[in-house]
Write a protein that holds these residues in place. Sequence first.
Motif, PDB file in Angstrom:
ATOM      1  N   GLY A  25       0.822  -1.216   0.000  1.00 17.86           N
ATOM      2  CA  GLY A  25       0.000   0.000   0.000  1.00 17.86           C
ATOM      3  C   GLY A  25       0.850   1.257   0.000  1.00 17.86           C
ATOM      4  O   GLY A  25       0.517   2.240  -0.656  1.00 17.86           O
ATOM      5  N   TYR A 103      -3.517 -10.008  -2.417  1.00 16.21           N
ATOM      6  CA  TYR A 103      -2.284  -9.322  -2.021  1.00 16.21           C
ATOM      7  C   TYR A 103      -1.078 -10.256  -2.201  1.00 16.21           C
ATOM      8  O   TYR A 103      -0.003  -9.833  -2.616  1.00 16.21           O
ATOM      9  CB  TYR A 103      -2.450  -8.943  -0.556  1.00 16.21           C
ATOM     10  CG  TYR A 103      -1.532  -7.878  -0.001  1.00 16.21           C
ATOM     11  CD1 TYR A 103      -1.932  -6.545   0.004  1.00 16.21           C
ATOM     12  CD2 TYR A 103      -0.307  -8.199   0.571  1.00 16.21           C
ATOM     13  CE1 TYR A 103      -1.121  -5.575   0.563  1.00 16.21           C
ATOM     14  CE2 TYR A 103       0.501  -7.222   1.121  1.00 16.21           C
ATOM     15  CZ  TYR A 103       0.085  -5.916   1.117  1.00 16.21           C
ATOM     16  OH  TYR A 103       0.888  -4.951   1.674  1.00 16.21           O
ATOM     17  N   PHE A 224      -6.528   1.780   3.895  1.00 15.26           N
ATOM     18  CA  PHE A 224      -5.810   0.598   3.409  1.00 15.26           C
ATOM     19  C   PHE A 224      -4.415   0.594   4.000  1.00 15.26           C
ATOM     20  O   PHE A 224      -3.931  -0.409   4.510  1.00 15.26           O
ATOM     21  CB  PHE A 224      -5.757   0.610   1.877  1.00 15.26           C
ATOM     22  CG  PHE A 224      -5.150  -0.636   1.298  1.00 15.26           C
ATOM     23  CD1 PHE A 224      -5.915  -1.789   1.160  1.00 15.26           C
ATOM     24  CD2 PHE A 224      -3.819  -0.681   0.918  1.00 15.26           C
ATOM     25  CE1 PHE A 224      -5.367  -2.953   0.639  1.00 15.26           C
ATOM     26  CE2 PHE A 224      -3.261  -1.836   0.396  1.00 15.26           C
ATOM     27  CZ  PHE A 224      -4.046  -2.974   0.264  1.00 15.26           C
TER      28      PHE A 224
HETATM   29  N1  PHE Z   1      -1.639  -1.869   5.243  1.00 12.44           N
HETATM   30  C1  PHE Z   1      -1.216  -2.826   4.276  1.00 12.44           C
HETATM   31  C2  PHE Z   1      -0.443  -2.081   3.182  1.00 12.44           C
HETATM   32  O1  PHE Z   1      -0.365  -0.883   3.193  1.00 12.44           O
HETATM   33  C3  PHE Z   1      -2.346  -3.630   3.692  1.00 12.44           C
HETATM   34  C4  PHE Z   1      -3.296  -4.179   4.701  1.00 12.44           C
HETATM   35  C5  PHE Z   1      -4.622  -3.794   4.696  1.00 12.44           C
HETATM   36  C6  PHE Z   1      -2.857  -5.056   5.687  1.00 12.44           C
HETATM   37  C7  PHE Z   1      -5.515  -4.265   5.635  1.00 12.44           C
HETATM   38  C8  PHE Z   1      -3.734  -5.535   6.654  1.00 12.44           C
HETATM   39  C9  PHE Z   1      -5.060  -5.136   6.616  1.00 12.44           C
HETATM   40  O2  PHE Z   1       0.082  -2.688   2.278  1.00 12.44           O
END
Ligand code: PHE
Length: 447
Positions: A25, A103, A224
């Motif tokens: 993210g 992901y 996110f």
């Molecule tokens: N925060 C993580 C990122 O930026 C993605 C994520 C979202 C992980 C929701 C856990 C829960 O890549």
Amino acid sequence: MAERSNWGSKIGFILAASGSAIGLGNLWRFPYTAGNNGGGAFLFCYLLSVIVIALPVLIAELSLGRFTQRNPVGAYQAIRDSWLWKGVGYLGVVSGLMILSFYSVVAGWTVGYFAKAVSGHFSGITPEKAAEQFGGFVANPWLQIVLLTIFIAMTVYIVAKGISGGIEKYSKLLMPMLFGILLLMLVRSLTLDGAGAGIKFYLTPDFSKITAGTIIAAMGQAFFSLSLGMGTMITYGSYLGKQEKIPSAAGWVAFLDTAVAVMAGFIVFPALFSQGINPADQGTGVMFNILPVLFDKMPLGFLFGPLFFVLLAIAALTSTISLLEVPVAYYIDQKGWGRKKAAYIIGAVSLLFAIPSALSQGPVPFLSKLPLINRDFLSLWDFIWGNLSLSIGAFMVAIFVGYIWKSKKAVAEIRISSGFNWAPLWEILIKFICPILILLILMGLFL
Ligand code: PHE
């Protein structure tokens, strides 16, 4: 019931929680979203969103987790045992599984590209060749499934080892590596010829470029990025001891996550501008399509190429472990499963769910262009689980903590271990400002 495991130290918790937050993210989604939304103007909206909505929601999730000592389903249920709130908990558990599924596909690409970088696949590459190489890479179904499996296996291995002996131990090892590589990349990028134009693009907000769309994109990105809205932070908060100071821990996590996103911009924009590439035209492929060309051309690129993909892989791994931990905690708390069993079984299930995403980038035409909606399965899954479900979840957690559990009780929980001078402001944010702004995001997702 067995005593709940805890983080071994405050720094261990901060590294694990910021490991969850810092991920693809920050390093992949943030730069291209910023590039498409006016650079500096987006940065400005993003910083505002983190402070006004994401940080208050983070504090709410952590205090709910520490108070109830449960996974999301158990946490809601402990305070209000109704189908609605249990349903919100279940939505978080399912979202964890589903976000993990797509992901891990992108995370698998980072492993594949690391191997390509090390084995000299970028030498003499042109932009056309780079695009062709990426196209061929994602269209190879077996390779995709192998890379994905490697990534999920690493995630399962760490989660199966538990909180302090697994997640915390590996976060303490991986996060300092991540910060170190990030600093090296930053210095390399900022000293490229022509870096100045990139810095200027990034730091000059053109406020005429701020539209409703920019603001909505910034808020969604903030959720996110901080892993909010599916109970990751409820779950990580549930392993916090009563002596830990929630506001300062939350402040650190938000600060580190934001600092890494901002740094990612300082790495990507100067690099693009140094090659005369306009960031506004770049899509999701920017890391894999364009950066190999840069690494081939830049001095010491043979070193920075592999390092960069290791950086992405580490960032992704500390996030996937937090995604897996949410359903694992649910099966441990609510169904009495052992940790190992839960990690293996849920890991295997997420692998099955990942297959459509893995095959959606070429090999299966039906999945690459779903009928009616005209987009590929991976980006559909990202939209449903990474955007929509997280925004709904963040809205519900704000309502729950504000009105059902009641913000005063959350403040009392926080005050067990620390002062909280900002409590009145936080209560206003969580009860009024956050729900209203999140509703706007939700409406915006469908415009
Ligand atoms: N925060 C993580 C990122 O930026 C993605 C994520 C979202 C992980 C929701 C856990 C829960 O890549």
